[in-house]
Design an enzyme around this catalytic site. Sequence first.
Site, PDB file in Angstrom:
ATOM      1  N   LYS A   1       2.440  15.635  17.228  1.00 21.50           N
ATOM      2  CA  LYS A   1       2.799  14.590  18.464  1.00 21.50           C
ATOM      3  C   LYS A   1       2.885  15.521  19.884  1.00 21.50           C
ATOM      4  O   LYS A   1       2.782  15.285  20.936  1.00 21.50           O
ATOM      5  CB  LYS A   1       4.069  13.861  18.355  1.00 21.50           C
ATOM      6  CG  LYS A   1       4.322  13.083  17.117  1.00 21.50           C
ATOM      7  CD  LYS A   1       3.371  11.763  17.337  1.00 21.50           C
ATOM      8  CE  LYS A   1       3.467  10.870  16.056  1.00 21.50           C
ATOM      9  NZ  LYS A   1       4.599  10.118  15.827  1.00 21.50           N
TER      10      LYS A   1
ATOM     11  N   CYS B   1       4.244   1.404  13.117  1.00 25.49           N
ATOM     12  CA  CYS B   1       5.081   1.910  12.311  1.00 25.49           C
ATOM     13  C   CYS B   1       6.419   1.596  13.086  1.00 25.49           C
ATOM     14  O   CYS B   1       7.382   2.352  12.559  1.00 25.49           O
ATOM     15  CB  CYS B   1       5.204   3.456  11.989  1.00 25.49           C
ATOM     16  SG  CYS B   1       3.849   3.984  11.201  1.00 25.49           S
TER      17      CYS B   1
ATOM     18  N   HIS C   1      11.119   3.750  15.066  1.00 26.53           N
ATOM     19  CA  HIS C   1       9.992   4.111  14.005  1.00 26.53           C
ATOM     20  C   HIS C   1      10.530   4.075  12.503  1.00 26.53           C
ATOM     21  O   HIS C   1      11.752   4.218  12.448  1.00 26.53           O
ATOM     22  CB  HIS C   1       9.489   5.644  14.333  1.00 26.53           C
ATOM     23  CG  HIS C   1       8.211   6.056  13.576  1.00 26.53           C
ATOM     24  ND1 HIS C   1       8.279   6.099  12.286  1.00 26.53           N
ATOM     25  CD2 HIS C   1       6.999   6.165  14.190  1.00 26.53           C
ATOM     26  CE1 HIS C   1       6.840   6.451  12.077  1.00 26.53           C
ATOM     27  NE2 HIS C   1       6.030   6.469  13.300  1.00 26.53           N
TER      28      HIS C   1
ATOM     29  N   ASP D   1      15.971  11.125  17.443  1.00 23.39           N
ATOM     30  CA  ASP D   1      14.452  11.326  16.902  1.00 23.39           C
ATOM     31  C   ASP D   1      13.911  11.498  18.208  1.00 23.39           C
ATOM     32  O   ASP D   1      13.483  11.018  19.469  1.00 23.39           O
ATOM     33  CB  ASP D   1      13.923   9.983  16.499  1.00 23.39           C
ATOM     34  CG  ASP D   1      12.685  10.127  16.263  1.00 23.39           C
ATOM     35  OD1 ASP D   1      11.777  11.010  16.484  1.00 23.39           O
ATOM     36  OD2 ASP D   1      11.948   9.065  15.754  1.00 23.39           O
TER      37      ASP D   1
HETATM   38  C1  LIG Z   1       5.433   9.721  14.992  1.00 22.81           C
HETATM   39  C2  LIG Z   1       6.882   9.471  14.875  1.00 22.81           C
HETATM   40  C3  LIG Z   1       7.547   9.618  13.820  1.00 22.81           C
HETATM   41  C4  LIG Z   1       7.199  10.294  12.855  1.00 22.81           C
HETATM   42  O1  LIG Z   1       6.651  11.372  12.644  1.00 22.81           O
HETATM   43  P1  LIG Z   1       5.736  11.935  11.644  1.00 22.81           P
HETATM   44  O2  LIG Z   1       5.632  13.374  11.773  1.00 22.81           O
HETATM   45  O3  LIG Z   1       4.384  11.235  11.742  1.00 22.81           O
HETATM   46  O4  LIG Z   1       6.406  11.423  10.347  1.00 22.81           O
HETATM   47  C5  LIG Z   1       8.870   9.457  14.047  1.00 22.81           C
HETATM   48  N1  LIG Z   1       9.369   8.745  15.474  1.00 22.81           N
HETATM   49  C6  LIG Z   1       8.607   8.537  16.280  1.00 22.81           C
HETATM   50  C7  LIG Z   1       9.319   7.783  17.623  1.00 22.81           C
HETATM   51  C8  LIG Z   1       7.236   8.715  16.251  1.00 22.81           C
HETATM   52  O5  LIG Z   1       6.530   8.499  17.235  1.00 22.81           O
END
Ligand SMILES: *Cc1c(COP(=O)(O)O)cnc(C)c1O
Length: 298
Positions: free
Chosen positions: A119, A257, A16, A93
Site C-alpha cells: 500500500k 474487502c 477491512h 490498522d
Molecule cells: C489493504 C488493506 C488491508 C490488508 O492488507 P494486505 O496487506 O493486503 O493484507 C488492511 N486494512 C486496510 C485498511 C487496507 O486497505
Amino acid sequence: MIINGQDEILVSQMEHHSNIVPWQMLCHKKGSRIVPIPINDKGEIILEEYEKLFSPRTKMVAITQVSNVLGTINPIREIVAIAHSHGVCVLVDGAQAAPHLSTDVRELDADFYTLSGHKMYGPTGIGVLYGKKALLDSMPPWQGGGGMIKDVDFDKTVYMDLPYKFEAGTGNIADAVALGTAVDYIEEIGMNNIECHEQELTKYAMEALSAIKGSYTIGNAYNKTSVLSFILDGVSPQKMAELLDSEGIAVRAGHHCAQPVLKHFGLSSTLRASIGLYNTYEDIDALVKGIIKHRYKS
Ligand SMILES: *Cc1c(COP(=O)(O)O)cnc(C)c1O
C-alpha cells in the site's frame, strides 16, 4: 491481555475484512465475541456510542486509522485515550494511513500498529507490526523455528529477546530491503508534501464527482483522505470500471474487502478512485469526463 470466555473485542463497522476475520476466528476458538463500533451516515465513528460499549468484558479495540472505502481519518488519539481509560489495548490498522498521512505511533499512543508494504509502493507479502515493548515482551512467540532461541533442549526452550522471538526461520529478507527502499522514496518526497497534494486533489475530486448528475459519494467525513467511493444511479459499478479501464482510467469496483461498511450504506458494491502521490488534476478531469461519456452505456 488474554482473550477468553465472555470477553468482547470492539471492532469498528468500517474495518477491512483483515481487521475483522482474524478476531472472529479467535472469538470462535475462545467463545468470545466481536462488538461493532457504529458509524454515522457521513462515515464517521460515533464517539459517544463507542464509549458506551465498554464493560468489564471489553479486552481489545481494533480499528483502522483510515478507511479503505470511505477515506475517513479516525480520531485515533481520542479513541485510544478512551480505551486506555478503561484499561483496554488498541490495535490500529495503518494500511491506508501509512501511504497518505504522517503518523507517529507514540503520539497516537497505539499499543499495536500495522501497515502493508504494497500500500506504500513497496512489495506484497510484507508489512510491519509495531507493538509497545512491554506488551511484546509479555507475549509468547506465535511460531517456532530457528533463529529465535537462546537455548533448546528436548524438555524446554529459552527464547531470544525481541524482536527475534517473533522471527522464527529465515525471513523475507529481499522484500524487507525493498520495503526499506519504498519508505526512503516516500520520505524523500516528504510525507507532508504528499498529504498536501492529495488533500487538494481530494477536495477537487469530491466536488467534481458530486457535480455529476446521479452520482453519490459514499464517505463524506469531515476528516478524510484520498479514497473516493461513489455510485452512479442505475449504473453497474463493475461495468463502469471496465469502460473506464478501456480508456486507461483505473478505478476499482466491488466491496473492497469491507462488506460490513457497504451493508451499512445498503450497498454491495461501489466504484472507488484512490488518489496517490503521482496523480494530477488532469487525472481527475479524465475520470469525470470518462464517467459522463460512459454513464448511459453501462
Ligand atoms: C489493504 C488493506 C488491508 C490488508 O492488507 P494486505 O496487506 O493486503 O493484507 C488492511 N486494512 C486496510 C485498511 C487496507 O486497505
